[in-house]
Design an enzyme around this catalytic site. Structure first.
Site, mmCIF file in Angstrom:
data_model
loop_
_atom_site.group_PDB
_atom_site.id
_atom_site.type_symbol
_atom_site.label_atom_id
_atom_site.label_comp_id
_atom_site.label_asym_id
_atom_site.label_seq_id
_atom_site.Cartn_x
_atom_site.Cartn_y
_atom_site.Cartn_z
ATOM 1 N N ASP A 75 0.901 -1.125 -0.045
ATOM 2 C CA ASP A 75 -0.124 -0.060 -0.185
ATOM 3 C C ASP A 75 1.044 1.261 -0.136
ATOM 4 O O ASP A 75 2.074 1.035 0.377
ATOM 5 C CB ASP A 75 -0.919 0.114 1.276
ATOM 6 C CG ASP A 75 -2.067 -0.824 0.872
ATOM 7 O OD1 ASP A 75 -2.011 -1.453 0.021
ATOM 8 O OD2 ASP A 75 -3.110 -0.735 1.945
ATOM 9 N N HIS A 193 5.195 -7.163 -0.072
ATOM 10 C CA HIS A 193 4.940 -8.385 -0.814
ATOM 11 C C HIS A 193 5.845 -8.415 -1.725
ATOM 12 O O HIS A 193 6.485 -7.180 -2.517
ATOM 13 C CB HIS A 193 3.421 -8.284 -1.153
ATOM 14 C CG HIS A 193 2.474 -8.519 -0.111
ATOM 15 N ND1 HIS A 193 1.501 -9.660 0.084
ATOM 16 C CD2 HIS A 193 2.137 -7.690 0.836
ATOM 17 C CE1 HIS A 193 0.971 -9.655 1.215
ATOM 18 N NE2 HIS A 193 1.163 -8.373 1.584
ATOM 19 N N SER A 307 6.194 3.864 6.454
ATOM 20 C CA SER A 307 7.532 4.013 5.861
ATOM 21 C C SER A 307 7.747 4.193 4.387
ATOM 22 O O SER A 307 6.888 4.508 3.739
ATOM 23 C CB SER A 307 8.659 3.007 6.595
ATOM 24 O OG SER A 307 9.829 3.280 6.462
#
Length: 328
Positions: A75, A193, A307
């Site tokens: 995201d 991912h 982050s």
């Protein structure tokens, strides 16, 4: 301050207060509770557990079409993307940092603190996994066009050599180096991912600061991603070099890599000085592939708060990003 906040995140919240406090946090930072695998907020004992929440199946569909060779690893907001020019990467428009400083110079032993050793328990986990047998590794290499060398099949004298060859210095004539910078805000899903089918050959952990990586700060501080603590995963895919780097931020030095139980970040007593790095070869996971095989969309690890993830990879000159700056 970031280390203290990390300790604060671990403080257990009384069960009766968990739902109202975490719901308030979700409202302030725009967390989508409906996407959570476990939406019962009373099950999250502290902020760290909530930050590292899982998503329910299907919440983030992965484009598995072969024509889509790279997908977003997380995201977040697209800060910048493009072609690496003269080994310089733009953190935002107009501010660049050097690729060698970001990944560490492979030929400068003075910057390397030492070679970490894979924990016996980690190797045992790999051996027990059905995905790490020779037949499965051969199939993974063939299906995804990932070559393996004779050295990786019979053993190499230098366990770190694959990682040192993976820094993108040898780009074929029909390829370029590309980059993409993704900022994860505090309300985002914080796990990352695999962006493609690839083999992670090595990890490099760089000590550093924990400055904010918000878009405003990224536009202000030169070499921000070089200054901050970060964990670089280096390897190869069918088009050559592939890397994914998790960059720490304010309150977010804690980076998790699922298959690396050795990794310890955000430590007050860190033995590394700024600019130095420790490195670890993942060759023992698969002697044939020389690293850890990852499939597109597979969970790799995550942060304990917002982050940045930086992708740097080689691809054909015909490759095009299908994203826009500031896209989420």
């Amino acid at each position: 301050m970031s280390r203290l906040f990390g300790s604060f995140n671990e403080i257990e919240i009384p069960r009766v207060l968990r739902s109202p406090l975490l719901r308030l946090y979700a409202w302030i930072f725009g967390c989508n509770i409906d996407d959570m695998k476990d939406p019962d907020l009373s099950h999250y004992p502290n902020l760290a557990a909530f930050f590292y929440r899982e998503l329910k199946d299907g919440a983030r569909p992965v484009d598995l079409d072969e024509s889509t060779i790279v997908v977003s690893p997380s995201d977040g907001k697209i800060l910048h993307f493009g072609v690496v020019e003269q080994r310089e990467v733009e953190q935002v428009k107009g501010l660049t940092y050097n690729l060698d400083a970001f990944f560490g110079k492979a030929d400068d032993d003075s910057e390397v603190y030492g070679h970490d050793r894979i924990a016996d328990s980690t190797i045992a986990d790999a051996k027990e996994s059905h995905s790490h047998n020779a037949a499965a590794d051969d199939e993974f290499a063939v299906l995804n066009g990932i070559p393996y060398t004779l050295d990786s099949m019979i053993g190499s004298g230098d366990a770190m050599q694959p990682a040192l060859q993976s820094l993108g210095r040898q780009i074929r004539d029909h390829e370029r180096l590309y980059f993409c910078v993704i900022y994860l805000a505090p309300g985002d899903y914080h796990r990352f991912h695999s962006p493609a089918n690839w083999v992670v050959e090595a990890r490099r952990h760089f000590a550093g600061e924990l400055y904010s990586v918000s878009p405003y700060i990224a536009r202000t501080i030169q070499n921000l991603f070089v200054l901050n603590e970060r964990v670089a995963l280096l390897g190869r895919w069918k088009h050559g070099f592939m890397s994914m780097t998790a960059v720490g931020a304010t309150n977010v030095g804690s980076v998790v890599v699922n298959f690396d139980k050795n990794l310890r970040t955000n430590l007050r007593e860190a033995k590394l000085l700024p600019g130095e790095f420790s490195q670890l070869s993942y060759a023992p996971f698969s002697p044939r592939l020389g690293g850890v095989p990852l499939r597109k969309g597979q969970e790799v690890g995550g942060f304990r708060l917002g982050s940045t993830v930086v992708l740097v990879f080689s691809a054909p000159k015909t490759f095009q990003f299908n994203v826009q700056p500031d896209q989420k």
